[in-house]
Design a protein around this motif. Structure first.
Motif, PDB file in Angstrom:
ATOM      1  N   LYS A  74       2.949   1.769  -0.380  1.00  0.00           N
ATOM      2  CA  LYS A  74       3.055   0.188  -0.150  1.00  0.00           C
ATOM      3  C   LYS A  74       4.557  -0.248  -0.500  1.00  0.00           C
ATOM      4  O   LYS A  74       5.054   0.140  -1.759  1.00  0.00           O
ATOM      5  CB  LYS A  74       2.191  -0.710  -0.890  1.00  0.00           C
ATOM      6  N   VAL A  75       5.227  -0.862   0.471  1.00  0.00           N
ATOM      7  CA  VAL A  75       6.558  -1.384   0.164  1.00  0.00           C
ATOM      8  C   VAL A  75       6.533  -2.789  -0.379  1.00  0.00           C
ATOM      9  O   VAL A  75       5.576  -3.571  -0.189  1.00  0.00           O
ATOM     10  CB  VAL A  75       7.322  -1.404   1.739  1.00  0.00           C
ATOM     11  N   ASP A  76       7.433  -3.069  -1.415  1.00  0.00           N
ATOM     12  CA  ASP A  76       7.867  -4.064  -2.015  1.00  0.00           C
ATOM     13  C   ASP A  76       8.596  -5.179  -0.939  1.00  0.00           C
ATOM     14  O   ASP A  76       9.621  -4.971  -0.697  1.00  0.00           O
ATOM     15  CB  ASP A  76       8.696  -3.922  -3.220  1.00  0.00           C
ATOM     16  N   GLY A  77       7.792  -6.140  -0.460  1.00  0.00           N
ATOM     17  CA  GLY A  77       8.173  -7.061   0.426  1.00  0.00           C
ATOM     18  C   GLY A  77       8.126  -6.435   1.758  1.00  0.00           C
ATOM     19  O   GLY A  77       7.790  -5.087   1.929  1.00  0.00           O
ATOM     20  N   HIS A  78       8.271  -7.066   3.077  1.00  0.00           N
ATOM     21  CA  HIS A  78       8.321  -6.816   4.196  1.00  0.00           C
ATOM     22  C   HIS A  78       9.495  -7.014   5.057  1.00  0.00           C
ATOM     23  O   HIS A  78       9.554  -7.402   6.341  1.00  0.00           O
ATOM     24  CB  HIS A  78       7.186  -7.134   4.992  1.00  0.00           C
ATOM     25  N   ARG A  79      10.700  -7.174   4.312  1.00  0.00           N
ATOM     26  CA  ARG A  79      12.085  -7.288   4.890  1.00  0.00           C
ATOM     27  C   ARG A  79      12.281  -6.171   5.667  1.00  0.00           C
ATOM     28  O   ARG A  79      12.103  -5.011   5.549  1.00  0.00           O
ATOM     29  CB  ARG A  79      13.043  -7.592   4.058  1.00  0.00           C
ATOM     30  N   ASP A  80      12.848  -6.435   6.890  1.00  0.00           N
ATOM     31  CA  ASP A  80      13.344  -5.444   8.029  1.00  0.00           C
ATOM     32  C   ASP A  80      13.977  -4.426   7.284  1.00  0.00           C
ATOM     33  O   ASP A  80      14.095  -3.083   7.588  1.00  0.00           O
ATOM     34  CB  ASP A  80      14.209  -6.087   9.146  1.00  0.00           C
ATOM     35  N   THR A  81      14.998  -4.816   6.461  1.00  0.00           N
ATOM     36  CA  THR A  81      15.994  -3.928   5.681  1.00  0.00           C
ATOM     37  C   THR A  81      15.301  -2.600   5.072  1.00  0.00           C
ATOM     38  O   THR A  81      15.485  -1.525   5.018  1.00  0.00           O
ATOM     39  CB  THR A  81      17.004  -4.552   4.898  1.00  0.00           C
ATOM     40  N   GLU A 105      -4.182  -2.344   3.332  1.00  0.00           N
ATOM     41  CA  GLU A 105      -3.526  -2.467   2.224  1.00  0.00           C
ATOM     42  C   GLU A 105      -2.390  -1.703   1.825  1.00  0.00           C
ATOM     43  O   GLU A 105      -1.587  -1.955   0.944  1.00  0.00           O
ATOM     44  CB  GLU A 105      -4.814  -1.817   1.039  1.00  0.00           C
ATOM     45  N   ILE A 106      -2.105  -0.665   2.699  1.00  0.00           N
ATOM     46  CA  ILE A 106      -0.820   0.212   2.284  1.00  0.00           C
ATOM     47  C   ILE A 106      -0.043  -0.257   3.539  1.00  0.00           C
ATOM     48  O   ILE A 106      -0.280  -0.765   4.769  1.00  0.00           O
ATOM     49  CB  ILE A 106      -1.259   1.801   2.256  1.00  0.00           C
ATOM     50  N   LEU A 131      12.576   5.610  -4.931  1.00  0.00           N
ATOM     51  CA  LEU A 131      12.822   4.836  -3.912  1.00  0.00           C
ATOM     52  C   LEU A 131      12.648   3.543  -4.258  1.00  0.00           C
ATOM     53  O   LEU A 131      11.570   3.012  -4.747  1.00  0.00           O
ATOM     54  CB  LEU A 131      12.013   4.945  -2.740  1.00  0.00           C
ATOM     55  N   PRO A 132      13.708   2.564  -4.332  1.00  0.00           N
ATOM     56  CA  PRO A 132      13.480   1.403  -5.008  1.00  0.00           C
ATOM     57  C   PRO A 132      12.754   0.444  -4.255  1.00  0.00           C
ATOM     58  O   PRO A 132      12.266  -0.605  -4.954  1.00  0.00           O
ATOM     59  CB  PRO A 132      14.957   0.646  -4.886  1.00  0.00           C
ATOM     60  N   MET A 133      12.118   0.723  -2.957  1.00  0.00           N
ATOM     61  CA  MET A 133      11.357  -0.569  -2.360  1.00  0.00           C
ATOM     62  C   MET A 133       9.951  -0.040  -2.367  1.00  0.00           C
ATOM     63  O   MET A 133       9.083  -0.730  -1.857  1.00  0.00           O
ATOM     64  CB  MET A 133      11.945  -0.497  -0.730  1.00  0.00           C
ATOM     65  N   VAL A 134       9.714   1.078  -3.007  1.00  0.00           N
ATOM     66  CA  VAL A 134       8.339   1.572  -3.249  1.00  0.00           C
ATOM     67  C   VAL A 134       7.493   0.542  -4.262  1.00  0.00           C
ATOM     68  O   VAL A 134       7.988   0.743  -5.583  1.00  0.00           O
ATOM     69  CB  VAL A 134       8.180   2.956  -3.564  1.00  0.00           C
ATOM     70  N   LYS A 135       6.604  -0.028  -3.943  1.00  0.00           N
ATOM     71  CA  LYS A 135       5.871  -0.704  -4.940  1.00  0.00           C
ATOM     72  C   LYS A 135       4.591   0.011  -5.268  1.00  0.00           C
ATOM     73  O   LYS A 135       4.398  -0.287  -6.797  1.00  0.00           O
ATOM     74  CB  LYS A 135       5.224  -2.026  -4.159  1.00  0.00           C
ATOM     75  N   ASP A 136       3.928   0.723  -4.587  1.00  0.00           N
ATOM     76  CA  ASP A 136       2.509   1.290  -4.969  1.00  0.00           C
ATOM     77  C   ASP A 136       2.428   2.469  -4.296  1.00  0.00           C
ATOM     78  O   ASP A 136       2.850   2.819  -3.121  1.00  0.00           O
ATOM     79  CB  ASP A 136       1.608   0.556  -4.865  1.00  0.00           C
ATOM     80  N   ILE A 137       1.758   3.608  -4.889  1.00  0.00           N
ATOM     81  CA  ILE A 137       1.453   5.013  -4.109  1.00  0.00           C
ATOM     82  C   ILE A 137       0.062   5.369  -4.458  1.00  0.00           C
ATOM     83  O   ILE A 137      -0.370   5.483  -5.665  1.00  0.00           O
ATOM     84  CB  ILE A 137       2.465   5.916  -4.320  1.00  0.00           C
ATOM     85  N   ARG A 138      -0.603   5.899  -3.502  1.00  0.00           N
ATOM     86  CA  ARG A 138      -1.905   6.266  -3.493  1.00  0.00           C
ATOM     87  C   ARG A 138      -2.149   7.780  -2.952  1.00  0.00           C
ATOM     88  O   ARG A 138      -1.868   7.879  -1.689  1.00  0.00           O
ATOM     89  CB  ARG A 138      -3.001   5.230  -2.972  1.00  0.00           C
ATOM     90  N   SER A 139      -2.524   8.667  -3.996  1.00  0.00           N
ATOM     91  CA  SER A 139      -2.488  10.143  -3.366  1.00  0.00           C
ATOM     92  C   SER A 139      -3.862  10.362  -2.897  1.00  0.00           C
ATOM     93  O   SER A 139      -4.960  10.280  -4.125  1.00  0.00           O
ATOM     94  CB  SER A 139      -1.899  10.944  -4.201  1.00  0.00           C
ATOM     95  N   SER A 140      -4.283  11.071  -2.031  1.00  0.00           N
ATOM     96  CA  SER A 140      -5.687  11.706  -1.651  1.00  0.00           C
ATOM     97  C   SER A 140      -5.329  13.203  -1.463  1.00  0.00           C
ATOM     98  O   SER A 140      -4.550  13.417  -0.363  1.00  0.00           O
ATOM     99  CB  SER A 140      -6.176  11.133  -0.738  1.00  0.00           C
ATOM    100  N   PHE A 141      -5.905  14.063  -2.220  1.00  0.00           N
ATOM    101  CA  PHE A 141      -5.759  15.399  -2.221  1.00  0.00           C
ATOM    102  C   PHE A 141      -6.565  15.957  -1.007  1.00  0.00           C
ATOM    103  O   PHE A 141      -7.866  15.760  -1.055  1.00  0.00           O
ATOM    104  CB  PHE A 141      -5.815  16.341  -3.483  1.00  0.00           C
ATOM    105  N   VAL A 142      -6.203  17.000  -0.100  1.00  0.00           N
ATOM    106  CA  VAL A 142      -7.225  17.382   1.130  1.00  0.00           C
ATOM    107  C   VAL A 142      -7.911  18.705   0.309  1.00  0.00           C
ATOM    108  O   VAL A 142      -7.315  19.492  -0.205  1.00  0.00           O
ATOM    109  CB  VAL A 142      -6.320  17.800   2.188  1.00  0.00           C
ATOM    110  N   ILE A 143      -9.179  18.374   0.371  1.00  0.00           N
ATOM    111  CA  ILE A 143     -10.228  19.595  -0.259  1.00  0.00           C
ATOM    112  C   ILE A 143     -10.243  20.863   0.744  1.00  0.00           C
ATOM    113  O   ILE A 143     -10.122  21.739   0.620  1.00  0.00           O
ATOM    114  CB  ILE A 143     -11.523  19.015  -0.588  1.00  0.00           C
TER     115      ILE A 143
END
Length: 215
Positions: A74-81, A105-106, A131-143
């Motif tokens: 998930k990115v912090d804000g949705h600016r084009d930059t 949500e992501i 990365l400064p623009m990253v707000k949240d990260i969710r990891s799902s491990f492939v079984i």
């Protein structure tokens, strides 16, 4: 410019997706053409960009890439930059083998391949989270991978236009809309899940499972 694809073009594409190294003479026999017209069709498909390239597919475990992770970012804000900068960053990361801009949500869904959990931790802490623009990260491990790198459908599915009365039913002379099914999400947290990794002892990793219950 390539004209509309016909049945022979789709047959050629279907075969080439599964047998990219097939000889032109064998391909021609399979689709019922002589060698020259078959080669002409393949070249036209390449020049039009329908065939984008040929490559070898590798077994990940054989080259030491035992862990596949689906990562939601998930990115912090949705600016084009921000969007442009993070897309360029993802393109430079060799661990990221696919990246999709998605709804929900992501903002981005990544497929990441690494050797093991320790390498993923290094990638997560040393690359993604920096990365400064990253707000949240969710990891799902492939079984287990059930299907991967499958050929595209030989023909695109035809879209059907719903009839004007679709989604309704007549009851006692009244048009009644079908009620949507409500779904509640129940979260089931498992403290630890033990998974075998190639070349190492059993290793435990924390997981959170989400169970959707309809009623």
């Amino acid at each position: 410019m390539l004209k509309t694809l016909d049945a022979l073009d789709y047959r050629i594409l279907q075969i080439l997706q599964s047998e990219g190294r097939i000889a032109n003479s064998d391909l021609a026999d399979r689709v019922g053409l002589s060698a020259t017209p078959c080669l002409r069709r393949v070249k036209a498909l390449e020049q039009a960009g329908v065939i984008t390239g040929y490559r070898a597919e590798l077994d990940r475990q054989s080259i030491g890439l035992d862990l596949t992770v689906l990562v939601g970012v998930k990115v912090d804000g949705h600016r084009d930059t921000n969007a442009t900068a993070i897309q360029e960053a993802f393109r430079t990361m060799p661990e990221v083998i696919s990246c999709h801009l998605v709804s929900g949500e992501i903002d981005f869904l990544l497929q990441v391949v690494v050797a093991d959990l320790a390498r993923y931790e290094q990638f997560l802490l040393g690359t993604l989270l920096k990365l400064p623009m990253v707000k949240d990260i969710r990891s799902s491990f492939v079984i287990r991978t059930v299907k991967d790198n499958a050929p595209l459908p030989s023909r695109p599915c035809e879209r059907t236009t719903p009839s004007p009365g679709a989604g309704r039913r007549q009851e006692k002379g009244l048009a009644v809309r079908r009620s949507p099914v409500s779904v509640d999400a129940a979260h089931i947290s498992l403290r630890r899940l033990t998974l075998p990794f190639k070349g190492s002892a059993l290793q435990s990793m924390p997981f959170t499972f989400h169970l959707a219950i309809g009623r």
